[in-house]
Scaffold this active site. Structure first.
Site, PDB file in Angstrom:
ATOM      1  N   HIS A 196       0.802  -1.222   0.000  1.00 24.24           N
ATOM      2  CA  HIS A 196       0.000   0.000   0.000  1.00 24.24           C
ATOM      3  C   HIS A 196       0.837   1.274   0.000  1.00 24.24           C
ATOM      4  O   HIS A 196       0.366   2.311  -0.452  1.00 24.24           O
ATOM      5  CB  HIS A 196      -1.039  -0.039   1.120  1.00 24.24           C
ATOM      6  CG  HIS A 196      -2.169  -0.933   0.730  1.00 24.24           C
ATOM      7  ND1 HIS A 196      -2.212  -2.262   1.067  1.00 24.24           N
ATOM      8  CD2 HIS A 196      -3.235  -0.711  -0.075  1.00 24.24           C
ATOM      9  CE1 HIS A 196      -3.273  -2.808   0.515  1.00 24.24           C
ATOM     10  NE2 HIS A 196      -3.915  -1.901  -0.179  1.00 24.24           N
ATOM     11  N   ARG A 303     -10.817   3.561  -1.606  1.00 25.71           N
ATOM     12  CA  ARG A 303     -10.329   2.656  -0.541  1.00 25.71           C
ATOM     13  C   ARG A 303     -10.699   3.274   0.808  1.00 25.71           C
ATOM     14  O   ARG A 303      -9.898   3.995   1.414  1.00 25.71           O
ATOM     15  CB  ARG A 303      -8.815   2.489  -0.647  1.00 25.71           C
ATOM     16  CG  ARG A 303      -8.342   1.654  -1.820  1.00 25.71           C
ATOM     17  CD  ARG A 303      -6.833   1.427  -1.741  1.00 25.71           C
ATOM     18  NE  ARG A 303      -6.386   0.382  -2.617  1.00 25.71           N
ATOM     19  CZ  ARG A 303      -5.857   0.573  -3.831  1.00 25.71           C
ATOM     20  NH1 ARG A 303      -5.716   1.788  -4.312  1.00 25.71           N
ATOM     21  NH2 ARG A 303      -5.465  -0.462  -4.557  1.00 25.71           N
ATOM     22  N   ARG A 339     -15.752   1.325  -2.003  1.00 27.49           N
ATOM     23  CA  ARG A 339     -15.484  -0.025  -1.521  1.00 27.49           C
ATOM     24  C   ARG A 339     -15.596  -0.027   0.005  1.00 27.49           C
ATOM     25  O   ARG A 339     -15.034   0.856   0.665  1.00 27.49           O
ATOM     26  CB  ARG A 339     -14.084  -0.479  -1.935  1.00 27.49           C
ATOM     27  CG  ARG A 339     -13.812  -1.904  -1.467  1.00 27.49           C
ATOM     28  CD  ARG A 339     -12.481  -2.406  -1.913  1.00 27.49           C
ATOM     29  NE  ARG A 339     -11.392  -1.793  -1.182  1.00 27.49           N
ATOM     30  CZ  ARG A 339     -10.112  -2.046  -1.413  1.00 27.49           C
ATOM     31  NH1 ARG A 339      -9.768  -2.882  -2.387  1.00 27.49           N
ATOM     32  NH2 ARG A 339      -9.170  -1.461  -0.719  1.00 27.49           N
ATOM     33  N   GLU A 438     -10.971 -10.773  -6.469  1.00 29.47           N
ATOM     34  CA  GLU A 438      -9.559 -10.779  -6.058  1.00 29.47           C
ATOM     35  C   GLU A 438      -9.168 -12.087  -5.375  1.00 29.47           C
ATOM     36  O   GLU A 438      -8.019 -12.283  -5.015  1.00 29.47           O
ATOM     37  CB  GLU A 438      -9.240  -9.569  -5.173  1.00 29.47           C
ATOM     38  CG  GLU A 438     -10.155  -9.368  -4.001  1.00 29.47           C
ATOM     39  CD  GLU A 438      -9.878  -8.068  -3.233  1.00 29.47           C
ATOM     40  OE1 GLU A 438      -8.895  -7.390  -3.511  1.00 29.47           O
ATOM     41  OE2 GLU A 438     -10.671  -7.764  -2.330  1.00 29.47           O
ATOM     42  N   ASN A 461      -4.148  -6.955  -7.733  1.00 30.22           N
ATOM     43  CA  ASN A 461      -3.095  -7.015  -6.701  1.00 30.22           C
ATOM     44  C   ASN A 461      -3.286  -8.246  -5.827  1.00 30.22           C
ATOM     45  O   ASN A 461      -2.372  -9.034  -5.610  1.00 30.22           O
ATOM     46  CB  ASN A 461      -3.130  -5.762  -5.812  1.00 30.22           C
ATOM     47  CG  ASN A 461      -3.118  -4.490  -6.619  1.00 30.22           C
ATOM     48  OD1 ASN A 461      -2.661  -4.502  -7.747  1.00 30.22           O
ATOM     49  ND2 ASN A 461      -3.620  -3.413  -6.052  1.00 30.22           N
ATOM     50  N   ASP A 462      -4.506  -8.389  -5.306  1.00 37.43           N
ATOM     51  CA  ASP A 462      -4.740  -9.550  -4.454  1.00 37.43           C
ATOM     52  C   ASP A 462      -4.925 -10.820  -5.282  1.00 37.43           C
ATOM     53  O   ASP A 462      -4.544 -11.904  -4.840  1.00 37.43           O
ATOM     54  CB  ASP A 462      -5.950  -9.311  -3.542  1.00 37.43           C
ATOM     55  CG  ASP A 462      -5.538  -8.500  -2.327  1.00 37.43           C
ATOM     56  OD1 ASP A 462      -4.511  -8.845  -1.715  1.00 37.43           O
ATOM     57  OD2 ASP A 462      -6.212  -7.497  -2.026  1.00 37.43           O
ATOM     58  N   ARG A 472       2.152 -10.063  -0.988  1.00 41.47           N
ATOM     59  CA  ARG A 472       2.395  -8.792  -1.680  1.00 41.47           C
ATOM     60  C   ARG A 472       3.249  -7.827  -0.870  1.00 41.47           C
ATOM     61  O   ARG A 472       3.686  -6.799  -1.376  1.00 41.47           O
ATOM     62  CB  ARG A 472       1.080  -8.146  -2.117  1.00 41.47           C
ATOM     63  CG  ARG A 472       0.194  -7.709  -0.987  1.00 41.47           C
ATOM     64  CD  ARG A 472      -1.212  -7.375  -1.474  1.00 41.47           C
ATOM     65  NE  ARG A 472      -1.351  -5.999  -1.900  1.00 41.47           N
ATOM     66  CZ  ARG A 472      -2.516  -5.416  -2.173  1.00 41.47           C
ATOM     67  NH1 ARG A 472      -3.641  -6.117  -2.107  1.00 41.47           N
ATOM     68  NH2 ARG A 472      -2.577  -4.166  -2.546  1.00 41.47           N
ATOM     69  N   CYS A 509      -9.400  -2.784 -11.312  1.00 40.94           N
ATOM     70  CA  CYS A 509      -8.955  -1.666 -10.458  1.00 40.94           C
ATOM     71  C   CYS A 509      -7.643  -1.991  -9.757  1.00 40.94           C
ATOM     72  O   CYS A 509      -7.151  -1.207  -8.960  1.00 40.94           O
ATOM     73  CB  CYS A 509     -10.025  -1.281  -9.449  1.00 40.94           C
ATOM     74  SG  CYS A 509     -10.389  -2.579  -8.258  1.00 40.94           S
TER      75      CYS A 509
HETATM   76  C1  PEP Z   1      -6.520  -5.258  -5.485  1.00 41.36           C
HETATM   77  O1  PEP Z   1      -6.380  -6.155  -4.652  1.00 41.36           O
HETATM   78  O2  PEP Z   1      -6.144  -5.354  -6.667  1.00 41.36           O
HETATM   79  C2  PEP Z   1      -7.110  -3.954  -5.092  1.00 41.36           C
HETATM   80  C3  PEP Z   1      -7.377  -3.033  -5.984  1.00 41.36           C
HETATM   81  O3  PEP Z   1      -7.345  -3.752  -3.764  1.00 41.36           O
HETATM   82  P1  PEP Z   1      -6.217  -3.382  -2.687  1.00 41.36           P
HETATM   83  O4  PEP Z   1      -4.957  -3.061  -3.432  1.00 41.36           O
HETATM   84  O5  PEP Z   1      -6.708  -2.206  -1.893  1.00 41.36           O
HETATM   85  O6  PEP Z   1      -6.118  -4.632  -1.864  1.00 41.36           O
HETATM   86 MG    MG Z   2      -7.404  -6.066  -2.802  1.00 45.32          MG
END
Ligand code: PEP
Ligand code: MG
Length: 578
Positions: A196, A303, A339, A438, A461-462, A472, A509
C-alpha cells in the site's frame, strides 16, 4: 547513459514500485528517539517556564499539522492531532510533571519522561485495545515535547527540504503525515510494488523503489541520489555526467506529462473507435480533486479503510456520510464506487480488537470482518445509501470468496435500503452492487457471480497474491508476484468473458490497469473500464489513443497462450516498442 558512466557511481537495484525519476538529497526517516540526560537544577521555576513554552510550541506545531492534513488528506486523519492536543491540555498529567520536577530537583525533560512513561505503561497494560492505542499518542506527544525541549527540529512531519525519503518500511498512516511538498521520492529497504505504500506513492505521482535491502539505511543523510522508479534503480552520488543525463530525462518527462495532462481532459478512444473509460483509485479526499484534474471520468475504487486509518475509534455513520458526500460532490456527477472497509491483511487499524494472526492476508480481512464487527459494515452501507438522491454512487465489497457471501451482501444492501426508506430518510435513487474479484475462487465462479451483481471489478493485486501464492508485502518474492503471469491473464480473460455473458459490467482496479504493458491486454479481453492511481491516467489515455482494438485483441489472444511471465513481458515490450 553509457556503462562507464554507470560504473562511476553506486547503483542499487530494487523493485520498480512507482515510475518517474527524481534527484535530491537522501533523508533517513527513522522513528525519533530522544535521549534524556539527568541534571540537578537549582531554579525549578525556570524549568516549569520551559515546560510551558514547550507545550505552547507543541500545540502550535500540532495545529499547523492538523490544518495541513485537513487540507491535503481528510478530516478523519486530521482528528489524530486533535487527540494529541487534548493530551497537551491535560492538567493532571502536567501537574504530575511539575510535581516530579519540584520533588526531585530534576530538569524538566526527566520529569516529562518519567511521568509520560508511567502513564503509557498503565495504558499498555489495559485490556482495552482503545486504551492501548492511546499509549502511542502519549509516546508521540512525549517525543514531540522532548524534541522541542532539546532544540532539535527534524521529525516525521517536518522534513528539512525537498528530499528523497529512505526508510525500512513506511506505514500508510505515517506516509499521509509527511509534508508532500517536500518529498521527491521514496527508497524503501523492504516492500513490493503492490504494497500500500507503493500504491500511495503512485497516488502522489512520486517515484518509488522498494526492496532495496538494509544497506540503504546506512547511507548518510544529505548525499545526492537519483531515484529511478521506472527501472527500479537507486543511484548514489552520481557523476556530473550521469547527473546531467538524468536531469535531461527528468525535464523531458516533465514536458511529456504536462502535455498528456492537457490531453487527458478528453475521453480516450482507440484508433478504431472504442472508448475506454478511465477511472481513479482514491484513498483521500485530496486525491479526488487531483483525479478530476488528471482526466478521471469517475472513481472506480475508493479505498475507504485508508480514509479512516490512524484513529482510536471507528468512523461513525455520520462522519462517513459527510466524507463520502464531499467526494461525490467534488466528482460533479461522475460515478463513484465506494469499496467497503478492507481492514486486515497489511491494513490493520488501531480501533479494532483484531487478535494477531499467523497469516493476516488469509485471515479476517475485508467482508470477513463483518462476522465479528457486523455493525461496522451496517453503518458503512447506511452511510453510503444516505449520500442522497442524484449521486451515481455504487457499493463494492472486498475479499469476497463465495456465492453465499454474494447473496448475503446483496441482501444486506437491500435490507438497509428498505430500512432507511421506512425511516423516511433521503437515500440514493439506486445503489448498484458490485464485488471485487480478487480471490481466485470467485474468479472461477465468475459466470454465477455475474448473474447476481451489477458489476465486478478485478483486483489484480490480491488476485496475484492469492493465485501465485506471493505475499504482496514481501520484497523477497515480489519479483515472482507479477500480474502478467499467464495464469493470471487466463483468470482475467475468463472473468471478462463470464461477466459479458452474465450481463454484469466488468472493470479492473488493481495495479495492472495502469501498467502500460497491461492496458492493451485488458482492452483486448474486452475490459473497457480501467481504474488506477490518478497520476497514471494521462499516460494511460495516450496509450489507448495509439491502440486499435483489433490489434489489442490479437495481442491478448497471443499472450494467454504463452507459457511464462518472462515470455509475456518480452512479447509485450517488443510489441509496444518494436
Ligand atoms: C486489489 O487487490 O487489486 C485492489 C485493488 O485492492 P487493494 O490493493 O486495496 O487490496
Ligand atoms: Mg485487494
Amino acid at each position: 547513459m553509457t556503462s562507464s558512466e554507470y560504473q562511476q557511481c553506486r547503483q542499487i537495484h530494487g523493485v520498480a514500485a512507482s515510475s518517474g525519476m527524481a534527484i535530491g538529497p537522501a533523508y533517513q526517516l527513522r522513528p525519533r528517539e530522544t535521549h534524556v540526560l539527568r541534571r540537578t537544577v537549582v531554579d525549578v521555576a525556570a524549568e516549569i517556564v520551559r515546560l510551558g513554552d514547550a507545550r505552547r510550541q507543541a500545540r502550535a506545531e500540532l495545529e499547523s499539522l492538523q490544518a495541513h492534513v485537513l487540507a491535503t488528506v481528510s478530516a478523519a486523519e486530521a482528528g489524530i492531532f486533535e487527540a494529541h492536543i487534548v493530551f497537551l491540555e491535560d492538567p493532571t498529567l502536567f501537574d504530575e510533571v511539575e510535581a516530579t520536577c519540584r520533588a526531585t530537583n530534576c530538569n524538566v525533560e526527566v520529569a516529562v519522561e518519567v511521568t509520560f512513561d508511567g502513564y503509557r505503561d498503565v495504558l499498555l497494560e489495559s485490556e482495552d485495545e482503545l486504551f492501548r492505542a492511546r499509549a502511542n499518542d502519549l509516546e508521540d506527544i512525549k517525543q514531540r515535547l522532548l524534541r522541542i525541549l532539546g532544540g532539535t527540529t527534524a521529525g516525521f512531519d517536518l522534513l528539512p527540504e525537498p528530499c528523497v525519503i529512505f526508510a525500512d518500511d513506511l506505514l500508510p498512516s505515517v506516509a499521509v503525515q509527511l509534508d508532500r511538498s517536500r518529498i521527491l521520492g521514496f527508497c524503501l529497504a523492504t516492500g513490493g510494488p503492490t504494497s500500500h505504500v507503493a500504491i500511495l506513492a503512485r497516488g502522489l505521482g512520486l517515484p518509488a523503489v522498494m526492496g532495496l535491502g538494509d544497506t540503504i539505511l546506512d547511507l548518510p543523510a544529505g548525499v545526492t541520489v537519483v531515484v529511478d522508479g521506472t527501472n527500479g534503480l537507486l543511484v548514489v552520488e552520481p557523476s556530473p555526467e550521469l547527473l546531467q543525463s538524468y536531469t535531461t530525462q527528468i525535464d523531458r518527462e516533465r514536458t511529456r506529462r504536462a502535455k498528456e495532462r492537457i490531453a487527458a481532459r478528453a475521453p480516450a478512444t482507440t484508433t478504431d473507435g472504442t472508448t475506454v473509460v478511465l477511472l481513479a483509485n482514491l484513498s483521500s479526499l485530496a486525491e479526488a480533486e487531483e483525479a478530476v484534474a488528471s482526466g478521471a471520468e469517475g472513481v472506480g475504487l475508493l479505498r475507504t479503510e485508508l480514509l479512516f486509518m490512524d484513529r482510536a475509534t471507528p468512523p461513525t455513520e455520520d462522519e462517513q456520510l459527510g466524507l463520502y458526500r464531499q467526494i461525490a460532490a467534488l466528482l460533479d456527477g461522475r460515478p463513484l464506487v465506494i469499496r467497503t472497509l478492507d481492514i486486515g491483511g497489511d491494513k490493520p487499524v488501531p480501533y479494532l480488537r483484531q487478535p494477531p494472526e499467523q497469516n493476516p492476508a488469509l485471515g479476517v480481512r475485508g467482508v470477513r470482518l463483518a462476522r465479528s464487527e457486523p455493525q461496522l459494515l451496517r453503518d458503512q452501507v447506511r452511510a453510503i445509501w444516505r449520500i442522497g438522491s442524484g449521486y451515481p454512487v455504487k457499493v463494492m465489497f472486498p475479499m469476497v470468496a463465495s456465492l453465499e457471501e454474494v447473496y448475503w451482501l446483496r441482501g444486506l444492501v437491500a435490507e438497509i435500503g428498505a430500512e432507511l426508506r421506512d425511516q423516511g430518510q433521503p437515500i440514493l435513487d439506486r445503489l448498484e452492487v458490485g464485488v471485487m474479484v480478487e480471490v481466485p475462487a470467485l474468479a472461477l465462479l465468475a459466470d454465477h457471480v455475474a448473474r447476481l451483481v451489477d458489476f465486478m471489478s478485478i483486483g489484480t493485486n490480491d488476485l496475484t497474491q492469492y493465485a501465485l501464492a506471493v505475499d504482496r508485502t514481501n520484497a523477497a518474492v515480489s519479483g515472482i508476484g507479477d500480474a502478467l503471469h499467464p495464469a493470471l491473464l487466463r483468470l482475467i480473460a475468463q472473468v471478462a468473458r463470464a461477466a459479458r455473458a452474465g450481463g454484469a459490467a466488468v472493470s479492473v482496479c488493481g495495479e495492472l490497469a495502469g501498467n502500460p504493458l497491461g492496458i492493451p491486454v485488458l482492452a483486448g479481453f474486452g475490459i473497457h473500464t480501467l481504474s488506477m492511481s490518478p497520476p497514471l491516467i494521462p499516460a494511460a489515455k495516450t496509450a489507448i489513443r495509439e491502440l486499435s482494438l483489433a490489434q489489442a485483441r490479437s495481442v491478448a489472444e497471443h499472450v494467454v497462450d504463452l507459457a511464462s511471465t518472462h515470455e509475456v513481458r518480452a512479447y509485450l515490450e517488443r510489441w509496444i516498442s518494436p
